[in-house]
Enzyme design. Structure first.
Site, short mmCIF file in Angstrom:
data_model
loop_
_atom_site.label_atom_id
_atom_site.label_comp_id
_atom_site.label_asym_id
_atom_site.label_seq_id
_atom_site.Cartn_x
_atom_site.Cartn_y
_atom_site.Cartn_z
N SER A 157 0.83 -1.20 0.00
CA SER A 157 0.00 0.00 0.00
C SER A 157 0.87 1.25 0.00
O SER A 157 1.67 1.45 -0.89
CB SER A 157 -0.96 -0.04 1.19
OG SER A 157 -1.90 0.99 1.12
N ASP A 185 -2.60 6.11 -3.97
CA ASP A 185 -1.44 5.44 -3.38
C ASP A 185 -0.93 4.35 -4.33
O ASP A 185 -1.53 4.10 -5.38
CB ASP A 185 -1.78 4.90 -1.99
CG ASP A 185 -2.79 3.78 -2.00
OD1 ASP A 185 -3.52 3.64 -3.00
OD2 ASP A 185 -2.88 3.03 -1.01
N ASP A 241 -0.99 1.15 -4.70
CA ASP A 241 -1.86 0.08 -5.22
C ASP A 241 -3.25 0.59 -5.56
O ASP A 241 -4.15 -0.20 -5.83
CB ASP A 241 -1.92 -1.10 -4.25
CG ASP A 241 -2.60 -0.76 -2.93
OD1 ASP A 241 -2.45 0.38 -2.46
OD2 ASP A 241 -3.27 -1.63 -2.35
N ASP A 284 -5.86 1.94 -4.05
CA ASP A 284 -7.11 1.73 -3.33
C ASP A 284 -7.48 2.93 -2.46
O ASP A 284 -8.59 3.00 -1.94
CB ASP A 284 -7.08 0.43 -2.51
CG ASP A 284 -5.99 0.41 -1.46
OD1 ASP A 284 -5.19 1.35 -1.37
OD2 ASP A 284 -5.94 -0.59 -0.69
#
Length: 605
Positions: free
Chosen positions: A171, A324, A326, A328
């Site tokens: 993340s 961010d 990834d 999400d």
């Protein structure tokens, strides 16, 4: 150093002496012995031996002082070639093998697993490793063969009806970190009872089968590359959440060196936004995150927007979006007024939650489909402003949830996804639609763009829209304080601090009297000097201090990082608002006072 050259007895004597000298902790010594003596770790024994012989005690203690846990976001930590407390080939392999073992024991029929990865160092390597392990266990693997978002992995699990899923990402953590997030067949991150049973399997993994090479598994059809097909289906589902309205808006988007351009740009295009550009300094997929402050790509940090705002003031941009690594979580910045050359400001995760909640419910109300059976979902540490907005539209709020979007996804399935409207958490995570069971920055970006375009058509800024919501629902100001407590000593201090909040809580915070303590681990609610009563809340290691005037503070240790989080909440009811500026100043002073008292309390442990 090869296995045959290792004098285990001598090495263990050195470890024993280092423990006595205080160079490493006792738990590190125990785990080092396991990696030196047990067959399952034999391929790493040489590296462990070299560290001991070189006197690398700090590195050994960091890598071995505990066993890297599964937290709210999976198994996450610093990458290091060896160690039970590090992300490496062995700990990632144990995670995949433990998942495979549990799924095989609990699921009938054909087995399949979806796998995706982000732009971090070694992410592709770890993704291929997981694929090989799953194939060796009899799974068909559906593989996204390029950098892709976590929500697309959640979608893929559901789209291909997979038994489980694995996302390789850490993340918004620093470049040194990586992780695996583990998903169940629902497309959500694993929940009870599966999580604990998977952990049991992970902790007891002996052999990790790697009987097939990745390319050979692809050639045999055991790893199915399905990237273009999944991209098209995913974006189609995201676009189904759009609402009609104006699209005259100049947007600047930053993927913060992550995967987001594969999701956000197509989603905006599908929603007919045509004036969209990617911010050049953040465009390159790069696990070092070179052009963001302190190399941490976190849209929760206002500083990541500074260079983009500087460009926006000169090129007429009206909205900046950032996701961010990834993709999400999403953050955004916008001009304070209609003048894009003037002052800009960013939004907190709670403020975005309020804006999106009102946008979604307002548009759904226009369609005439809202009923009292419809609902939004939020966590206990997400702003109560979302609940008050939902109340004004006559829809339910499911808000008695622990931290972690998996609980929001689980609530969707428990309550019935057909009546789900919106899910949100304070850490910049949002979802609309039924296509996934994890937060999705692509759909949130699309809807934020819609709202900004609507506001522009009405002659106001996003910030002015938020102010209008405050006038309607009361002024809400929140703040997050992270108290870092690294290493083995930090873990002990975290436990002491949580115990002190439960047993000897402060009687006031920021000058406001403590009314009661909600302990979600002990499932009790206690007023000062009174007896404890059953709380009836969701179990978890969190304490909430309820203060006067509808203010409160939530305290919990992070599930993925070595720190304690303090969530501070202030509120001024709409009927008590006379001057918004005065209320803002007063609540900032109150939050400053909260922060001062909480830091002092933490330092007293």
């Amino acid at each position: 150093m090869s296995g045959s050259d290792i004098d285990t007895t001598a090495l263990l004597e050195q470890v024993k002496q280092a423990t006595a000298d205080g160079k490493i902790t006792a738990t590190a010594a125990e785990n080092i012995e396991i990696w030196l003596t047990e067959d399952r770790y034999s391929r790493y024994a040489g590296q462990v031996a070299e560290h001991i012989s070189s006197g690398m005690w700090k590195e050994l203690d960091d890598a071995f002082w505990t066993i890297i846990p599964f937290g709210t976001g999976g198994r996450r930590g610093k990458m290091y070639p060896i160690g039970s407390n590090a992300v490496n080939e062995r700990t990632i392999g144990e995670s995949a093998q433990g998942l495979a073992q549990y799924v095989k024991s609990s699921v009938d029929g054909d087995l399949s697993c979806a796998i995706a990865y982000d732009t971090r160092h070694r992410s592709r390597e770890f993704a291929e490793l997981c694929a090989r392990i799953m194939v060796s266990n009899g799974f068909t693997v559906y593989f996204l063969d390029d950098y892709r978002s976590t929500p697309e992995l959640s979608f893929l699990v559901r789209y291909k009806k997979c038994s489980c899923g694995i996302m390789v990402t850490a993340s918004h953590n620093p470049p040194s970190d990586n992780a695996v997030k583990v998903y169940w067949s629902t497309g959500g991150q694993v929940m009870p009872p599966h999580d604990k049973k998977i952990i049991d399997n992970v902790m007891n993994v002996q052999e990790i089968p790697l009987g097939v090479e990745f390319d050979a598994a692809v050639a045999d059809g055991k790893v199915v590359i399905c990237t273009p097909e999944t991209d098209e289906a995913f974006i189609s589902n995201v676009a189904q959440q759009k609402f009609d309205g104006p699209r005259d808006l100049k947007i600047l988007y930053s993927p913060l060196h992550g995967v987001g351009a594969s999701a956000v740009i197509p989603a905006l295009k599908a929603d007919n936004f045509t004036d969209v550009s990617v911010f050049g300094p953040h465009e390159e997929p790069n696990g070092d995150f070179p052009n963001v402050p302190e190399h941490v790509s976190n849209p929760e940090n206002p500083a990541v927007f500074d260079t983009a705002i500087a460009q926006a003031k000169t090129d007429g941009t009206e909205l900046i979006l950032a996701t961010d690594p990834d993709c999400d979580r999403v953050g955004c910045a916008a001009p304070k007024t209609m003048d894009s050359t003037g002052e800009w400001g960013t939004f907190t995760g709670n403020q975005i939650a309020a804006l999106l909640c009102d946008h979604v419910l307002s548009e759904r109300k226009k369609g005439g489909g809202l009923t009292s059976d419809h609902y939004i979902v939020k966590t206990l540490v997400t702003t109560e402003m979302a609940r008050r907005i939902a109340d004004s539209y006559g829809v339910r709020t499911c808000g008695n949830l622990q931290v972690g979007f998996k609980w929001i996804g689980g609530t969707m399935d428990a309550e019935g996804p057909d009546k789900f409207l919106f899910g949100c958490e304070e850490s910049h995570g949002y979802l609309v639609g039924q296509y996934a069971r994890d937060k999705d920055a692509a759909v949130a970006s699309m809807l934020l763009a819609e709202l900004a375009a609507n506001c522009k058509a009405e002659g106001k800024s996003l910030h002015e829209k938020l102010e209008s919501l405050w006038w309607q629902h009361g002024y809400h100001a929140e703040r997050l304080l992270n108290q870092k407590m690294p290493g083995s000593e930090g873990m002990a201090n975290m436990q002491k601090l949580m115990a002190k909040f439960r047993e000897q809580p402060p009687q006031s915070v920021g000058g406001l009297k403590l009314l009661q303590v909600r302990d979600y681990l002990g499932d009790t609610i206690t007023a000062p000097g009174g007896e404890s009563k059953p709380l009836g809340g969701p179990g978890g290691n969190m304490v909430i201090l309820d203060l006067e005037e509808d203010n409160y503070v939530a305290v919990r240790p992070s599930g993925t990082e070595p720190k304690v989080k303090f969530y501070m909440f202030t509120y001024v009811a709409a009927e008590q608002l006379s001057l918004l500026d005065a209320a803002q100043d007063e609540m900032e002073e109150r939050l400053d006072a909260f922060e001062k008292d909480l830091k002092a309390f933490a330092d007293s442990v």
